[in-house]
Design a protein around this motif. Structure first.
Motif, PDB file in Angstrom:
ATOM      1  N   ASN A 167       0.811  -1.233  -0.106  1.00 34.10           N
ATOM      2  CA  ASN A 167       0.040  -0.111  -0.041  1.00 34.10           C
ATOM      3  C   ASN A 167       1.114   1.188  -0.166  1.00 34.10           C
ATOM      4  OD1 ASN A 167      -1.492   2.032   0.498  1.00 34.10           O
ATOM      5  ND2 ASN A 167      -2.829   1.241   2.283  1.00 34.10           N
ATOM      6  N   SER A 168       0.982   2.169  -1.145  1.00 35.02           N
ATOM      7  CA  SER A 168       1.654   3.281  -1.216  1.00 35.02           C
ATOM      8  C   SER A 168       0.849   4.415  -0.677  1.00 35.02           C
ATOM      9  CB  SER A 168       2.302   3.452  -2.480  1.00 35.02           C
ATOM     10  OG  SER A 168       1.205   3.454  -3.441  1.00 35.02           O
ATOM     11  N   ARG A 169      -0.400   4.424  -0.310  1.00 36.47           N
ATOM     12  CA  ARG A 169      -1.062   5.647  -0.203  1.00 36.47           C
ATOM     13  C   ARG A 169      -0.596   6.507   0.841  1.00 36.47           C
ATOM     14  NH1 ARG A 169      -6.917   3.829   0.747  1.00 36.47           N
ATOM     15  NH2 ARG A 169      -5.843   3.006   2.474  1.00 36.47           N
ATOM     16  N   MET A 170       0.152   6.031   2.001  1.00 34.11           N
ATOM     17  CA  MET A 170       0.824   6.872   3.053  1.00 34.11           C
ATOM     18  C   MET A 170       2.023   7.486   2.576  1.00 34.11           C
ATOM     19  SD  MET A 170       1.047   8.163   5.990  1.00 34.11           S
ATOM     20  CE  MET A 170       2.091   8.647   7.208  1.00 34.11           C
ATOM     21  N   ALA A 171       2.923   6.797   1.633  1.00 40.36           N
ATOM     22  CA  ALA A 171       3.941   7.464   1.006  1.00 40.36           C
ATOM     23  C   ALA A 171       3.508   8.526   0.082  1.00 40.36           C
ATOM     24  CB  ALA A 171       4.646   6.240   0.375  1.00 40.36           C
ATOM     25  N   SER A 172       2.338   8.183  -0.557  1.00 41.65           N
ATOM     26  CA  SER A 172       1.978   9.314  -1.582  1.00 41.65           C
ATOM     27  C   SER A 172       1.400  10.620  -0.795  1.00 41.65           C
ATOM     28  CB  SER A 172       0.766   8.753  -2.323  1.00 41.65           C
ATOM     29  OG  SER A 172       1.205   7.626  -3.441  1.00 41.65           O
ATOM     30  N   ALA A 173       0.502  10.238   0.497  1.00 41.19           N
ATOM     31  CA  ALA A 173       0.084  11.392   1.342  1.00 41.19           C
ATOM     32  C   ALA A 173       1.341  12.377   1.710  1.00 41.19           C
ATOM     33  CB  ALA A 173      -0.932  10.918   2.298  1.00 41.19           C
ATOM     34  N   VAL A 174       2.417  11.688   2.081  1.00 40.81           N
ATOM     35  CA  VAL A 174       3.504  12.220   2.727  1.00 40.81           C
ATOM     36  C   VAL A 174       4.082  13.145   1.817  1.00 40.81           C
ATOM     37  CG1 VAL A 174       5.661  12.110   3.859  1.00 40.81           C
ATOM     38  CG2 VAL A 174       3.756  10.626   4.813  1.00 40.81           C
ATOM     39  N   HIS A 175       4.312  12.609   0.526  1.00 40.76           N
ATOM     40  CA  HIS A 175       4.841  13.288  -0.649  1.00 40.76           C
ATOM     41  C   HIS A 175       4.036  14.477  -0.943  1.00 40.76           C
ATOM     42  CE1 HIS A 175       6.955  13.099  -4.630  1.00 40.76           C
ATOM     43  NE2 HIS A 175       6.357  13.945  -4.686  1.00 40.76           N
ATOM     44  N   ILE A 176       2.805  14.313  -0.980  1.00 35.51           N
ATOM     45  CA  ILE A 176       1.852  15.397  -1.278  1.00 35.51           C
ATOM     46  C   ILE A 176       2.084  16.501  -0.381  1.00 35.51           C
ATOM     47  CG2 ILE A 176      -0.694  16.233  -1.328  1.00 35.51           C
ATOM     48  CD1 ILE A 176      -1.323  13.303  -2.627  1.00 35.51           C
ATOM     49  N   MET A 177       1.689  16.186   0.940  1.00 41.17           N
ATOM     50  CA  MET A 177       2.207  17.103   2.117  1.00 41.17           C
ATOM     51  C   MET A 177       3.339  17.922   2.145  1.00 41.17           C
ATOM     52  SD  MET A 177      -0.935  17.226   3.711  1.00 41.17           S
ATOM     53  CE  MET A 177      -0.384  18.002   5.453  1.00 41.17           C
ATOM     54  N   SER A 178       4.648  17.197   1.688  1.00 43.68           N
ATOM     55  CA  SER A 178       5.854  17.779   1.535  1.00 43.68           C
ATOM     56  C   SER A 178       5.994  18.628   0.564  1.00 43.68           C
ATOM     57  CB  SER A 178       6.908  16.464   1.429  1.00 43.68           C
ATOM     58  OG  SER A 178       6.755  15.652   2.710  1.00 43.68           O
ATOM     59  N   PHE A 179       5.361  18.479  -0.496  1.00 49.78           N
ATOM     60  CA  PHE A 179       5.213  19.048  -1.790  1.00 49.78           C
ATOM     61  C   PHE A 179       4.679  20.639  -1.357  1.00 49.78           C
ATOM     62  CE2 PHE A 179       4.304  20.713  -5.776  1.00 49.78           C
ATOM     63  CZ  PHE A 179       5.250  20.474  -6.682  1.00 49.78           C
ATOM     64  N   VAL A 180       3.409  20.293  -0.517  1.00 46.02           N
ATOM     65  CA  VAL A 180       2.676  21.549  -0.340  1.00 46.02           C
ATOM     66  C   VAL A 180       3.425  22.587   0.706  1.00 46.02           C
ATOM     67  CG1 VAL A 180       0.317  22.191   0.745  1.00 46.02           C
ATOM     68  CG2 VAL A 180       0.392  20.623  -0.983  1.00 46.02           C
ATOM     69  N   ALA A 181       3.961  21.944   1.763  1.00 43.18           N
ATOM     70  CA  ALA A 181       4.606  22.595   2.632  1.00 43.18           C
ATOM     71  C   ALA A 181       5.939  23.267   2.107  1.00 43.18           C
ATOM     72  CB  ALA A 181       5.323  21.679   3.689  1.00 43.18           C
ATOM     73  N   TYR A 182       6.799  22.602   1.212  1.00 45.19           N
ATOM     74  CA  TYR A 182       7.738  23.171   0.310  1.00 45.19           C
ATOM     75  C   TYR A 182       7.281  24.390  -0.478  1.00 45.19           C
ATOM     76  CZ  TYR A 182      12.146  23.075  -2.075  1.00 45.19           C
ATOM     77  OH  TYR A 182      13.537  23.441  -2.748  1.00 45.19           O
ATOM     78  N   ALA A 183       6.188  24.219  -1.112  1.00 42.84           N
ATOM     79  CA  ALA A 183       5.696  25.186  -2.013  1.00 42.84           C
ATOM     80  C   ALA A 183       5.617  26.717  -1.174  1.00 42.84           C
ATOM     81  CB  ALA A 183       4.397  24.881  -2.661  1.00 42.84           C
ATOM     82  N   GLY A 184       5.387  26.438   0.412  1.00 46.26           N
ATOM     83  CA  GLY A 184       4.960  27.650   0.872  1.00 46.26           C
ATOM     84  C   GLY A 184       3.631  28.356   0.837  1.00 46.26           C
ATOM     85  N   ASP A 185       3.735  29.673   1.161  1.00 41.74           N
ATOM     86  CA  ASP A 185       2.313  30.352   1.180  1.00 41.74           C
ATOM     87  C   ASP A 185       1.683  30.614  -0.164  1.00 41.74           C
ATOM     88  OD1 ASP A 185       2.836  30.691   4.057  1.00 41.74           O
ATOM     89  OD2 ASP A 185       3.675  32.593   3.802  1.00 41.74           O
ATOM     90  N   GLU A 186       2.626  30.316  -1.263  1.00 40.20           N
ATOM     91  CA  GLU A 186       1.942  30.489  -2.421  1.00 40.20           C
ATOM     92  C   GLU A 186       1.090  29.334  -2.821  1.00 40.20           C
ATOM     93  OE1 GLU A 186       4.815  31.221  -5.552  1.00 40.20           O
ATOM     94  OE2 GLU A 186       5.976  32.566  -4.585  1.00 40.20           O
ATOM     95  N   GLY A 187       1.250  28.407  -2.136  1.00 39.18           N
ATOM     96  CA  GLY A 187       0.494  27.074  -2.569  1.00 39.18           C
ATOM     97  C   GLY A 187       0.878  26.305  -3.702  1.00 39.18           C
ATOM     98  N   THR A 188       0.139  25.634  -4.277  1.00 38.52           N
ATOM     99  CA  THR A 188       0.579  24.658  -5.486  1.00 38.52           C
ATOM    100  C   THR A 188      -0.915  24.116  -6.025  1.00 38.52           C
ATOM    101  OG1 THR A 188       1.854  22.949  -6.236  1.00 38.52           O
ATOM    102  CG2 THR A 188       1.168  22.438  -4.073  1.00 38.52           C
ATOM    103  N   THR A 189      -0.809  23.335  -7.087  1.00 37.82           N
ATOM    104  CA  THR A 189      -1.890  22.624  -7.395  1.00 37.82           C
ATOM    105  C   THR A 189      -1.690  21.246  -7.486  1.00 37.82           C
ATOM    106  OG1 THR A 189      -0.929  22.600  -9.976  1.00 37.82           O
ATOM    107  CG2 THR A 189      -2.349  24.773  -9.109  1.00 37.82           C
ATOM    108  N   SER A 190      -2.960  20.636  -7.938  1.00 33.90           N
ATOM    109  CA  SER A 190      -2.874  19.041  -7.671  1.00 33.90           C
ATOM    110  C   SER A 190      -2.175  18.563  -9.176  1.00 33.90           C
ATOM    111  CB  SER A 190      -4.318  18.538  -7.789  1.00 33.90           C
ATOM    112  OG  SER A 190      -5.117  18.892  -8.699  1.00 33.90           O
ATOM    113  N   GLU A 191      -2.217  19.257 -10.071  1.00 35.19           N
ATOM    114  CA  GLU A 191      -1.574  18.976 -11.240  1.00 35.19           C
ATOM    115  C   GLU A 191       0.282  19.269 -11.187  1.00 35.19           C
ATOM    116  OE1 GLU A 191      -3.915  21.041 -11.293  1.00 35.19           O
ATOM    117  OE2 GLU A 191      -5.376  20.323 -12.416  1.00 35.19           O
ATOM    118  N   ALA A 192       0.568  20.036 -10.194  1.00 38.85           N
ATOM    119  CA  ALA A 192       2.137  20.159 -10.095  1.00 38.85           C
ATOM    120  C   ALA A 192       2.527  18.955  -9.121  1.00 38.85           C
ATOM    121  CB  ALA A 192       2.402  21.615  -9.487  1.00 38.85           C
ATOM    122  N   ILE A 193       1.539  18.609  -8.152  1.00 41.35           N
ATOM    123  CA  ILE A 193       1.843  17.502  -7.139  1.00 41.35           C
ATOM    124  C   ILE A 193       1.960  16.278  -7.959  1.00 41.35           C
ATOM    125  CG2 ILE A 193       1.131  16.352  -5.251  1.00 41.35           C
ATOM    126  CD1 ILE A 193      -0.356  18.832  -4.285  1.00 41.35           C
TER     127      ILE A 193
END
Length: 149
Positions: A16-42
């Protein structure tokens, strides 16, 4: 069925890679900072379809971890600082109440083995899920992202 056939079947089952994907997504959003990001970029970062990302984002939103803004100028941002989000919270958001280890919902009541597994394996799975959540709760998203870049 021979032992060789059983071994072959076990190697076919995917992790099951759902947890790894969720952590990747959250890390990507955190790294993007206050500007945020999009689901396409993630999705591009994860090399997956944006629909997969959106499904996970909905689970994270339900737990209050991300804020989603839909529409042409929409995006994704953290609902609170990364230092106040733990991997345990992400785990709980995507794995739900059952956790990684869950008992089968249907048990053949006439089978001694099935009944014993329900009775004996349940507490073991509960303890394992609790241990996973406790271990993950020791690391914040901020700590994880600090090593990026």
């Amino acid at each position: 069925m021979t032992a060789l056939n059983v071994t072959g079947m076990a190697t076919i089952m995917a992790a099951n890679s759902r947890m790894a994907s969720a952590v990747h997504i959250m890390s990507f959003v955190a790294y993007a900072g206050d500007e945020g990001t999009t689901s396409e970029a993630i999705a591009k970062s994860l090399q997956t379809n944006p629909v997969v990302v959106r499904k996970i984002l909905k689970l994270l939103e339900r737990e209050g971890l991300v804020a989603l803004c839909q529409g042409r100028h929409g995006g994704v941002g953290l609902r609170r600082p990364a230092s106040r989000i733990t991997l345990g919270q992400i785990y709980k958001a995507v794995e739900g109440e059952t956790g990684v280890f869950a008992m089968r919902s249907q048990v053949h009541e006439g089978c001694a083995v099935a009944c014993a597994m329900k009775r004996r394996l349940g507490p073991i799975f509960n303890a394992a899920n609790d241990a996973v959540e406790q271990a993950l709760s020791k690391t914040s998203l901020a700590e994880l992202v600090r090593g990026v870049g």
